[in-house]
Scaffold this motif. Structure first.
Motif, mmCIF file in Angstrom:
data_model
loop_
_atom_site.group_PDB
_atom_site.id
_atom_site.type_symbol
_atom_site.label_atom_id
_atom_site.label_comp_id
_atom_site.label_asym_id
_atom_site.label_seq_id
_atom_site.Cartn_x
_atom_site.Cartn_y
_atom_site.Cartn_z
ATOM 1 N N LEU A 42 -4.836 58.163 47.837
ATOM 2 C CA LEU A 42 -4.674 58.668 49.209
ATOM 3 C C LEU A 42 -6.025 58.691 49.907
ATOM 4 O O LEU A 42 -7.002 59.168 49.335
ATOM 5 N N VAL A 43 -6.046 58.239 51.147
ATOM 6 C CA VAL A 43 -7.273 58.338 51.946
ATOM 7 C C VAL A 43 -7.051 59.432 52.998
ATOM 8 O O VAL A 43 -6.121 59.353 53.808
ATOM 9 N N VAL A 44 -7.879 60.476 52.929
ATOM 10 C CA VAL A 44 -7.746 61.632 53.821
ATOM 11 C C VAL A 44 -9.014 61.735 54.669
ATOM 12 O O VAL A 44 -10.120 61.775 54.113
ATOM 13 N N HIS A 45 -8.851 61.759 55.975
ATOM 14 C CA HIS A 45 -10.001 61.958 56.874
ATOM 15 C C HIS A 45 -9.962 63.393 57.381
ATOM 16 O O HIS A 45 -8.995 63.798 58.031
ATOM 17 N N ASP A 46 -11.024 64.162 57.075
ATOM 18 C CA ASP A 46 -11.103 65.556 57.519
ATOM 19 C C ASP A 46 -12.085 65.626 58.693
ATOM 20 O O ASP A 46 -13.275 65.341 58.538
ATOM 21 N N TRP A 68 -11.570 61.442 50.051
ATOM 22 C CA TRP A 68 -11.723 62.250 51.268
ATOM 23 C C TRP A 68 -12.928 61.749 52.060
ATOM 24 O O TRP A 68 -14.019 61.598 51.510
ATOM 25 N N VAL A 69 -12.709 61.522 53.345
ATOM 26 C CA VAL A 69 -13.802 61.132 54.237
ATOM 27 C C VAL A 69 -14.071 62.331 55.147
ATOM 28 O O VAL A 69 -13.217 62.718 55.943
ATOM 29 N N LEU A 70 -15.237 62.947 54.954
ATOM 30 C CA LEU A 70 -15.585 64.162 55.696
ATOM 31 C C LEU A 70 -16.417 63.774 56.915
ATOM 32 O O LEU A 70 -17.495 63.178 56.778
#
Ligand code: SAM
Length: 274
Positions: A42-46, A68-70
């Motif tokens: 999963l690619v999650v952009h926060d 996770w991309v912060l």
């Protein structure tokens, strides 16, 4: 009009992290799990990640490997995020983070194109109306679920109550809606505007309350919150100062003695493409 960019303090974010974790609406995560793809990373952009508290909370509640991309404009907070990476996923899969120093209201169109999920937490009140519109447009373009937690809604309850509570709350809310160098902040009007825009864009939006409930065990956070709350109210309405100073002293003494209870109302939202 002030010219400041509103900044978040890393120590303040650390102090509030346990209360944030307890407050976020777990029911929306149950709904989220049902719509996320499985069988791949999963690619999650926060967006507005600060020190990465959202990733530390959500990653272990989701199954499977995650990247996770912060995103944040504050380098110091992103540096802190690197020192406290999120734990493993719910099934023990690896979770990695990547940090991007950028303005989340001016992201290039392709920057969220790989997202399976976009998240944000404790962010919306800091935005102006045009910034929110650009942010929501980017989320809609990403075509994936969007989870936004801990948006302040402008309601606070203190127990025992005091006749000044209302005046301080109103002045604080006016401060949240103040003019800054970037424009007029949305403050507590942001959650409703976000729901309306996501709904108009055709996403199915669900909201749940996510209040902080601060009692004797959270007296340090309650004291820190009170100091900031009253301070912002007085900055907005200096004529409150003579009554606000004894009010703050009394409230802080109550927090210290464990006799004060504070509820700070927030709202979480999950938006899913139909
Ligand atoms: C109150 S903090 C919340 C941080 C984190 N999401 C959390 O829940 O602990 C809001 C964060 O949004 C970031 N932020 C606000 N506006 C931003 C913008 N236009 N671009 C990038 N980051 C922004 C701030 O730097 C700050 O880290």
């Amino acid at each position: 009009m002030g010219s400041e960019v509103v900044r978040a303090d890393g120590d303040w974010l650390a102090l509030r992290e346990p209360a944030d974790a307890a407050a976020r609406a777990a029911g929306l995560v149950d709904a989220l799990r049902r719509v996320l793809p499985d069988g791949r990373c999963l690619v999650v952009h926060d967006l507005g990640s600060g020190t990465g508290s959202m990733a530390r909370w959500l990653a272990p509640r989701l199954p499977g490997p995650q990247r996770w991309v912060l995103h944040d404009r504050d380098r110091d907070l992103l540096d802190r995020a690197a020192t406290r990476p999120p734990p493993m996923a719910a099934d023990g899969s690896a979770v990695t983070i990547e940090r991007r120093l950028d303005d989340i209201t001016r992201l290039p169109p392709e920057s969220l194109s790989d997202a399976d999920l976009v998240t944000a937490s404790a962010l919306l009140d800091m935005l102006t109306a045009p910034e929110l519109e650009r942010l929501v447009a980017g989320c809609v373009r990403a075509g994936c679920p969007v989870l936004v937690t801990l948006s302040v809604v402008g309601r606070v309850e203190l127990s025992p109550s005091d006749e000044l509570d209302r005046d301080v709350m109103d002045a604080f809310n006016a401060h949240q809606r103040r003019a800054t160098g970037s424009g007029t902040l949305l403050g507590p009007d942001a959650p409703a505007a976000t729901v309306a825009q996501l709904d108009a864009a055709g996403l199915a939006v669900t909201t749940l309350p996510s209040p902080w409930r601060l009692g004797p065990d959270e007296h340090a956070l309650a004291a820190g919150w009170l100091t900031g709350w009253v301070g912002a109210a007085v900055e907005q309405r200096p004529e409150l100062e003579p009554v606000a100073a004894p009010y703050a002293r009394q409230r802080l003494a109550q927090a210290q003695a464990g006799t004060l209870r504070v509820t700070v109302h927030h709202e979480d939202l999950l938006a899913v493409p139909r």
